[in-house]
Design an enzyme around this catalytic site. Structure first.
Site, PDB file in Angstrom:
ATOM      1  N   ARG A  43       3.564  -1.303   3.670  1.00  0.00           N
ATOM      2  CA  ARG A  43       3.441   0.023   3.045  1.00  0.00           C
ATOM      3  C   ARG A  43       4.711   0.438   2.308  1.00  0.00           C
ATOM      4  NH1 ARG A  43       2.196   4.936   5.192  1.00  0.00           N
ATOM      5  NH2 ARG A  43       3.747   4.706   6.839  1.00  0.00           N
ATOM      6  N   THR A  76       3.941   0.214  12.187  1.00  0.00           N
ATOM      7  CA  THR A  76       4.507   0.941  13.333  1.00  0.00           C
ATOM      8  C   THR A  76       3.876   2.329  13.443  1.00  0.00           C
ATOM      9  OG1 THR A  76       6.307   1.854  11.992  1.00  0.00           O
ATOM     10  CG2 THR A  76       6.748  -0.236  13.101  1.00  0.00           C
ATOM     11  N   SER A  77       3.176   2.784  12.393  1.00  0.00           N
ATOM     12  CA  SER A  77       2.655   4.163  12.410  1.00  0.00           C
ATOM     13  C   SER A  77       1.154   4.269  12.090  1.00  0.00           C
ATOM     14  CB  SER A  77       3.428   5.011  11.386  1.00  0.00           C
ATOM     15  OG  SER A  77       3.167   4.543  10.080  1.00  0.00           O
ATOM     16  N   MET A  83       8.487  -0.066   0.065  1.00  0.00           N
ATOM     17  CA  MET A  83       8.766  -0.454  -1.333  1.00  0.00           C
ATOM     18  C   MET A  83       8.629  -1.962  -1.511  1.00  0.00           C
ATOM     19  SD  MET A  83       9.798   2.367  -2.930  1.00  0.00           S
ATOM     20  CE  MET A  83      10.352   1.623  -4.397  1.00  0.00           C
ATOM     21  N   VAL A  84       9.342  -2.714  -0.683  1.00  0.00           N
ATOM     22  CA  VAL A  84       9.322  -4.180  -0.820  1.00  0.00           C
ATOM     23  C   VAL A  84       7.935  -4.709  -0.470  1.00  0.00           C
ATOM     24  CG1 VAL A  84      10.306  -6.340   0.038  1.00  0.00           C
ATOM     25  CG2 VAL A  84      11.785  -4.352  -0.285  1.00  0.00           C
ATOM     26  N   LYS A 111      28.540  -8.466   1.589  1.00  0.00           N
ATOM     27  CA  LYS A 111      27.424  -9.413   1.527  1.00  0.00           C
ATOM     28  C   LYS A 111      27.545 -10.355   0.324  1.00  0.00           C
ATOM     29  CE  LYS A 111      24.052  -6.299   3.699  1.00  0.00           C
ATOM     30  NZ  LYS A 111      22.983  -5.324   3.420  1.00  0.00           N
ATOM     31  N   GLN A 117      23.346   0.361  -8.711  1.00  0.00           N
ATOM     32  CA  GLN A 117      22.132   0.075  -7.946  1.00  0.00           C
ATOM     33  C   GLN A 117      21.171   1.269  -7.917  1.00  0.00           C
ATOM     34  OE1 GLN A 117      24.804  -2.719  -5.052  1.00  0.00           O
ATOM     35  NE2 GLN A 117      22.813  -2.164  -4.233  1.00  0.00           N
ATOM     36  N   ARG A 163      20.290 -12.680   8.403  1.00  0.00           N
ATOM     37  CA  ARG A 163      20.675 -13.532   7.262  1.00  0.00           C
ATOM     38  C   ARG A 163      21.801 -14.508   7.565  1.00  0.00           C
ATOM     39  NH1 ARG A 163      20.920  -8.895   2.929  1.00  0.00           N
ATOM     40  NH2 ARG A 163      18.679  -8.633   2.640  1.00  0.00           N
ATOM     41  N   CYS A 167      19.652  -7.931  -2.504  1.00  0.00           N
ATOM     42  CA  CYS A 167      19.060  -7.864  -3.851  1.00  0.00           C
ATOM     43  C   CYS A 167      20.058  -8.157  -4.968  1.00  0.00           C
ATOM     44  CB  CYS A 167      18.394  -6.504  -4.051  1.00  0.00           C
ATOM     45  SG  CYS A 167      19.282  -5.144  -3.280  1.00  0.00           S
ATOM     46  N   GLN A 203      15.059  -5.305  -8.511  1.00  0.00           N
ATOM     47  CA  GLN A 203      15.500  -5.656  -7.148  1.00  0.00           C
ATOM     48  C   GLN A 203      14.339  -5.709  -6.171  1.00  0.00           C
ATOM     49  OE1 GLN A 203      15.465  -2.501  -7.940  1.00  0.00           O
ATOM     50  NE2 GLN A 203      15.003  -1.377  -6.079  1.00  0.00           N
TER      51      GLN A 203
HETATM   52  P1  NAP Z   1      10.808   1.402   2.967  1.00  0.00           P
HETATM   53  O1  NAP Z   1      10.250   1.613   1.602  1.00  0.00           O
HETATM   54  O2  NAP Z   1      11.609   2.515   3.567  1.00  0.00           O
HETATM   55  O3  NAP Z   1       9.588   0.999   3.944  1.00  0.00           O
HETATM   56  C1  NAP Z   1       9.778   0.596   5.289  1.00  0.00           C
HETATM   57  C2  NAP Z   1       8.674   1.174   6.170  1.00  0.00           C
HETATM   58  O4  NAP Z   1       8.788   2.597   6.249  1.00  0.00           O
HETATM   59  C3  NAP Z   1       7.237   0.982   5.704  1.00  0.00           C
HETATM   60  O5  NAP Z   1       6.799  -0.320   5.945  1.00  0.00           O
HETATM   61  C4  NAP Z   1       6.480   2.003   6.529  1.00  0.00           C
HETATM   62  O6  NAP Z   1       6.245   1.452   7.836  1.00  0.00           O
HETATM   63  C5  NAP Z   1       7.507   3.138   6.678  1.00  0.00           C
HETATM   64  N1  NAP Z   1       7.264   4.337   5.871  1.00  0.00           N
HETATM   65  C6  NAP Z   1       7.515   5.585   6.282  1.00  0.00           C
HETATM   66  N2  NAP Z   1       7.246   6.475   5.310  1.00  0.00           N
HETATM   67  C7  NAP Z   1       6.779   5.796   4.264  1.00  0.00           C
HETATM   68  C8  NAP Z   1       6.330   6.178   2.950  1.00  0.00           C
HETATM   69  N3  NAP Z   1       6.321   7.441   2.543  1.00  0.00           N
HETATM   70  N4  NAP Z   1       5.933   5.195   2.097  1.00  0.00           N
HETATM   71  C9  NAP Z   1       5.957   3.904   2.483  1.00  0.00           C
HETATM   72  N5  NAP Z   1       6.379   3.492   3.709  1.00  0.00           N
HETATM   73  C10 NAP Z   1       6.800   4.435   4.598  1.00  0.00           C
HETATM   74  O7  NAP Z   1      11.774   0.127   2.988  1.00  0.00           O
HETATM   75  P2  NAP Z   1      12.024  -0.995   1.858  1.00  0.00           P
HETATM   76  O8  NAP Z   1      12.894  -0.461   0.796  1.00  0.00           O
HETATM   77  O9  NAP Z   1      10.726  -1.612   1.493  1.00  0.00           O
HETATM   78  O10 NAP Z   1      12.928  -2.022   2.662  1.00  0.00           O
HETATM   79  C11 NAP Z   1      12.407  -2.885   3.678  1.00  0.00           C
HETATM   80  C12 NAP Z   1      13.474  -3.921   4.012  1.00  0.00           C
HETATM   81  O11 NAP Z   1      13.756  -4.697   2.840  1.00  0.00           O
HETATM   82  C13 NAP Z   1      14.821  -3.318   4.438  1.00  0.00           C
HETATM   83  O12 NAP Z   1      15.398  -4.115   5.423  1.00  0.00           O
HETATM   84  C14 NAP Z   1      15.641  -3.364   3.178  1.00  0.00           C
HETATM   85  O13 NAP Z   1      17.021  -3.428   3.434  1.00  0.00           O
HETATM   86  C15 NAP Z   1      15.140  -4.671   2.570  1.00  0.00           C
HETATM   87  N6  NAP Z   1      15.314  -4.744   1.119  1.00  0.00           N
HETATM   88  C16 NAP Z   1      14.966  -3.680   0.340  1.00  0.00           C
HETATM   89  C17 NAP Z   1      15.126  -3.768  -1.029  1.00  0.00           C
HETATM   90  C18 NAP Z   1      14.768  -2.625  -1.930  1.00  0.00           C
HETATM   91  O14 NAP Z   1      15.031  -2.734  -3.136  1.00  0.00           O
HETATM   92  N7  NAP Z   1      14.167  -1.549  -1.465  1.00  0.00           N
HETATM   93  C19 NAP Z   1      15.631  -4.951  -1.602  1.00  0.00           C
HETATM   94  C20 NAP Z   1      15.945  -6.035  -0.775  1.00  0.00           C
HETATM   95  C21 NAP Z   1      15.778  -5.923   0.587  1.00  0.00           C
HETATM   96  P3  NAP Z   1       4.962   1.758   8.753  1.00  0.00           P
HETATM   97  O15 NAP Z   1       3.731   1.281   8.028  1.00  0.00           O
HETATM   98  O16 NAP Z   1       5.215   0.942   9.975  1.00  0.00           O
HETATM   99  O17 NAP Z   1       4.984   3.236   8.957  1.00  0.00           O
END
Ligand code: NAP
Length: 365
Positions: A10, A37-38, A12-13, A241, A162, A102, A135, A347
């Site tokens: 759900r 988780t939710s 961003m990634v 990193k 970024q 990592r 990224c 990214q």
């Molecule tokens: P994120 O968007 O904050 O999503 C993580 C989790 O938050 C979701 O799977 C969901 O889990 C929950 N969530 C709560 N409110 C939400 C909402 N309004 N919309 C969507 N999800 C929501 O995290 P992310 O940026 O994808 O990053 C995930 C991992 O990838 C991290 O470790 C980050 O460091 C890494 N990463 C991120 C990027 C980037 O550009 N963003 C790049 C490289 C690596 P539930 O379904 O369990 O509630």
């Protein structure tokens, strides 16, 4: 057919990973299960061979039924759940976007265009943990792949710009909320002069009402020159990193120094980096251009002219695209072994989701 569990789909990634997997028909090659988780018990994304019901991502027994788990949920989740799975004897492949594992000796940082052969060796030898790189590191390596491969680089300094979405979905939405607040404040004072408006905007940014629960500070009309935690070296963790991950991906036994300042800016999606590249020996610009241009299928050399740069080398131009443009390439006045460059990359694609997608397909083969 292998059973693959997805956690964090759900976010961003995870959402970008789902989009890419659907576009490439990846789900036809596996039986898919979705965890949250939710949202356990809810409706899962409709995909070929997919379980329609969302499962509980906090239940290690449910997770252990999978041959492979792909997590885009974040580091805290990995630190909590992954050790339990391994302690209980789960022997499946763990593929993760978070940084938590990592630098572990038993993990490989995956970046298909740069280290696919090393990933294959690791799969053949039974390595179980495959982690996407940071990224900005992954995007820099795709852009400079040719120069690294030819062993031409003595060191690189990377100054990053970024995007907000690099901090996750909530942060990206908060930036838009901050911009809305700024826009509303501007709308109340349409007749003010520029300097009066600047004072008014600064008052808006400093107000206790200004939305900043996630970033902790205004990012709209501002920038934040610190990303992630503080380290004793004076670097931010994001800056640390760059060198350790780049050298691990490249498989270098003698590390190439990579350092710089990482800065959060108010771009929505796509990270940019200004690079100072110190070569081991002087090289002609045309040679450097050709080596960069021909390194992999994704790098694109942007001619160093104003019109093409402003059209093709911006976050707005690159968003949602898999290619990684690099431009502003020119010798620097610092000396004949110094080159300047600027690169932009999505990214969420090669910086996060795409390396995970590639290793998953490689493992399924
Ligand atoms: P994120 O968007 O904050 O999503 C993580 C989790 O938050 C979701 O799977 C969901 O889990 C929950 N969530 C709560 N409110 C939400 C909402 N309004 N919309 C969507 N999800 C929501 O995290 P992310 O940026 O994808 O990053 C995930 C991992 O990838 C991290 O470790 C980050 O460091 C890494 N990463 C991120 C990027 C980037 O550009 N963003 C790049 C490289 C690596 P539930 O379904 O369990 O509630």
């Amino acid at each position: 057919m292998k059973r693959v569990g997805f956690i964090g789909w759900r976010g961003m990634v995870g959402s970008v990973l789902m989009e890419r997997m659907m576009a490439e028909n990846d789900f036809a090659h596996m039986e898919s299960h979705f965890y949250s988780t939710s949202q356990a018990g809810g409706t899962a994304p409709k995909v070929t061979n997919g379980n329609p019901v969302v499962l509980n991502a906090m239940d290690p027994q449910e997770l252990a039924k999978m041959d492979m788990l792909v997590s885009c949920q974040g580091g805290d989740y990995t630190k909590e759940i992954f050790p339990q799975l391994r302690k209980n004897g789960w022997k499946g492949l763990w593929i993760d976007a978070a940084s938590a594992l990592r630098m572990d000796n038993d993990s490989v940082i995956v970046l298909d265009p740069v280290n696919r052969a090393n990933i294959q060796k690791a799969l053949d030898s039974g390595v179980k943990n495959y982690i996407g790189g940071n990224c900005t590191v992954s995007l820099m390596l795709i852009a400079l792949h040719g120069l690294f491969r030819e062993n031409m680089i003595e060191w690189v300094s990377s100054m990053t710009y970024q995007a907000a979405s690099g901090a996750g979905a909530k942060n990206m939405i908060e930036l838009l909320d901050q911009m809305k607040t700024v826009g509303n404040s501007f709308a109340k004072h349409p007749a003010m002069g520029a300097l009066e408006l600047e004072k008014e905007m600064n008052t808006t940014l400093a107000s206790s009402e200004f939305p900043k629960a996630n970033f902790g500070h205004p990012l709209a009309l501002n920038l934040l020159p610190w990303i992630d935690s503080e380290l004793p070296s004076g670097q931010s963790k994001e800056e640390w990193k760059a060198q350790v991950e780049a050298n691990k991906i490249l498989g270098n036994t003698t590390p190439i120094p990579v350092d710089g300042t990482c800065v959060r800016v108010s771009a929505l999606r796509c990270h940019s980096q200004g690079l100072t590249i110190k070569l081991k020996k002087s090289a002609h610009l045309s040679t450097v251009e050709e080596i960069i241009r021909s390194a992999n299928d994704w790098v694109r050399l942007v001619p160093n002219d104003k019109a093409t740069t402003l059209r093709d080398l911006t976050p707005a131009a690159v968003t949602g695209r898999l290619h990684v443009p690099i431009g502003r390439l020119r010798p620097m006045t610092l000396g004949d072994t110094y080159f300047n460059a600027f690169t932009v990359g999505d990214q969420l694609l090669w910086g996060a989701a795409e390396p995970l997608r590639c290793v998953l397909r490689q493992a399924l083969q």
